[in-house]
Write a protein that holds these residues in place. Structure first.
Motif, PDB file in Angstrom:
ATOM      1  N   LYS A 113      -3.623  -6.614   8.204  1.00  0.00           N
ATOM      2  CA  LYS A 113      -3.153  -7.357   7.038  1.00  0.00           C
ATOM      3  C   LYS A 113      -1.630  -7.491   7.038  1.00  0.00           C
ATOM      4  CE  LYS A 113      -6.195  -7.697   3.128  1.00  0.00           C
ATOM      5  NZ  LYS A 113      -6.393  -7.406   1.696  1.00  0.00           N
ATOM      6  N   ARG A 114      -0.934  -6.425   7.402  1.00  0.00           N
ATOM      7  CA  ARG A 114       0.530  -6.509   7.473  1.00  0.00           C
ATOM      8  C   ARG A 114       0.954  -7.531   8.522  1.00  0.00           C
ATOM      9  NH1 ARG A 114       0.251  -0.804   7.253  1.00  0.00           N
ATOM     10  NH2 ARG A 114       0.797  -0.660   9.466  1.00  0.00           N
ATOM     11  N   TRP A 116     -10.720  -3.037   5.223  1.00  0.00           N
ATOM     12  CA  TRP A 116      -9.379  -3.566   5.027  1.00  0.00           C
ATOM     13  C   TRP A 116      -8.437  -2.554   4.404  1.00  0.00           C
ATOM     14  CZ3 TRP A 116      -7.857  -7.336   7.849  1.00  0.00           C
ATOM     15  CH2 TRP A 116      -8.791  -8.265   8.326  1.00  0.00           C
ATOM     16  N   ASN A 117      -8.984  -1.489   3.794  1.00  0.00           N
ATOM     17  CA  ASN A 117      -8.143  -0.404   3.293  1.00  0.00           C
ATOM     18  C   ASN A 117      -7.938   0.704   4.324  1.00  0.00           C
ATOM     19  OD1 ASN A 117      -7.618  -1.585   0.852  1.00  0.00           O
ATOM     20  ND2 ASN A 117      -9.145  -0.423  -0.288  1.00  0.00           N
ATOM     21  N   HIS A 136      -5.495  -2.312   7.453  1.00  0.00           N
ATOM     22  CA  HIS A 136      -4.232  -2.554   6.762  1.00  0.00           C
ATOM     23  C   HIS A 136      -3.149  -3.006   7.741  1.00  0.00           C
ATOM     24  CE1 HIS A 136      -1.814  -2.399   3.191  1.00  0.00           C
ATOM     25  NE2 HIS A 136      -0.874  -1.719   3.827  1.00  0.00           N
ATOM     26  N   LYS A 145       0.837  -1.192   0.000  1.00  0.00           N
ATOM     27  CA  LYS A 145       0.000   0.000   0.000  1.00  0.00           C
ATOM     28  C   LYS A 145       0.875   1.247   0.000  1.00  0.00           C
ATOM     29  CE  LYS A 145      -3.871   2.199   2.417  1.00  0.00           C
ATOM     30  NZ  LYS A 145      -4.772   2.153   3.587  1.00  0.00           N
TER      31      LYS A 145
END
Length: 393
Positions: A281-282, A272-273, A278, A30
């Motif tokens: 997610k990382r 999730w953005n 995020h 990202k």
């Protein structure tokens, strides 16, 4: 989604011929604060890590494995042995994400172990939230299923070391398992493994989704953003031996940018953005890579699930895990006992018998033996283990 291609070439090196294998992988990152260059570098690192994992090499850190500088569409890497060269094939930006496809020249001699070529079937269970009241802000109770689902998607899109199987429907009471190190009820392991038809079982717990220190101030809700924690614990057990192979705890934090009265759809792209989504997610990417490293060399084992006509056996691993016609396996027997405290003590006895694969399906295979003594003694639930044909019996 991450895609992989392997091209096998012959490269001449004095004084002998060596095989070099080219792996193609796509990484994603990202763009944060408009820094496209940094995102591109992180996408390349992610792709290189995926290629290394797919090749069977053990990667604790790409920075430790190699170092280099990203210049336009070229990557210059000084290798320490595993990677000979890297090329950028394609670069794309969609919204706030950059995808970079690379080709990496990785030598097969760097495989850490024979078992790395085979996918391990892991049943991924629901990850219950330990402190239910912490999920009230945003009503993010659905993380119990969504987090393991996201982790499963990463395994599916990444290297073939892990073959994940969803087992999200039933919420398990596993608090006791996480309070006592290195021990999980064998009945629980067996129940999940049998239903999911898997060799390994992953148990998880989301232990912290609370807010930071600002929760104690009167101005907590006056700002649009405030810090929220995310802590997750994992246990992976081998269902055939009941051993705990992996146990770890992971933590991250990020700004919670949603209105505190808003019910958040945790399956949405919007979540999730977000900064918080995020960050999770990382963290899941780190978890995925850590599990790959730890399970890479675990033996490929299977239960005998059926006996056909007294001449063949059926096993519950197949092409999806790397099983192929002609491979040879050895048969082991479980000789379990229960101690005075009710603990199951698993004992694996290796037999002299071999089985050769004659038919393969996606998640099962048929093997046969030329030894009549073996076929007269074999039983359902006996265990087979992959035996390298380069290893003496």
């Amino acid at each position: 989604m991450k895609l992989f291609t392997r091209l096998v070439l012959l490269m001449f090196t004095l004084p002998f011929f060596a095989h070099a294998e080219w792996y193609e992988a796509t990484g994603q990152a990202k763009v944060r604060h408009g820094d496209v260059r940094s995102a591109k570098n992180r996408a390349v690192q992610d792709a290189l890590k995926q290629a290394m994992l797919f090749s069977g090499a053990n990667v604790s850190s790409i920075q430790k494995m190699s170092h280099g500088l990203l210049i336009d569409d070229q990557v210059s890497i000084n290798s320490v042995g595993a990677v000979n060269s890297v090329e950028i094939v394609e670069e794309r930006q969609r919204g706030s994400f950059i995808s970079v496809t690379i080709r990496a020249d990785i030598f097969p001699s760097d495989r850490e172990c024979y078992a790395s070529e085979f996918g391990k079937k892991i049943a991924i269970t629901q990850f219950p939230i330990q402190h239910w009241q912490d999920a009230k802000v945003g009503e993010i109770y659905g993380l119990e299923k969504e987090v393991p689902r996201q982790l499963m998607k990463m395994f599916q899109a990444g290297a073939n070391t892990i073959y994940p199987i969803a087992w999200f429907d039933k919420k398990l009471n596993i608090n006791a398992e996480f309070e006592q190190q290195g021990k999980v009820r064998y009945q629980l392991i067996d129940a999940v493994a049998q239903n999911a038809n898997a060799q390994f079982v992953m148990f998880g717990r989301i232990s912290d989704i609370s807010f930071g220190d600002k929760t104690n101030s009167f101005s907590f809700w006056e700002d649009d953003q405030f810090e929220r924690y995310f802590t997750m614990e994992l246990i992976i057990a081998n269902a055939l031996t009941h051993e705990i192979l992996y146990q770890n705890r992971f933590h991250t934090a990020a700004d919670w940018t949603f209105d505190h009265k808003m019910s958040v759809n945790i399956s949405s792209t919007q979540f999730w953005n977000s900064e918080y989504g995020h960050a999770i997610k990382r963290l899941l990417t780190e978890i995925r890579d850590d599990i790959h490293r730890n399970l890479n060399c675990q033996k490929l084992q299977s239960k005998i699930s059926g006996i056909k006509d007294g001449e063949q056996i059926q096993i519950n691993i197949g092409a999806g895990q790397g099983v192929a016609i002609g491979q040879e396996y050895r048969v082991s027997y479980r000789s379990d006992t229960i101690d005075d405290l009710g603990n199951l003590l698993t004992n694996i006895v290796i037999s002299p018998y071999k089985e050769r694969i004659v038919k393969v399906y996606e998640n099962s295979a048929i093997a046969e033996s030329t030894d009549t003594d073996f076929m007269s003694n074999v039983q359902i639930n006996d265990i087979i283990e992959l035996q390298s044909w380069d290893t003496d019996w």
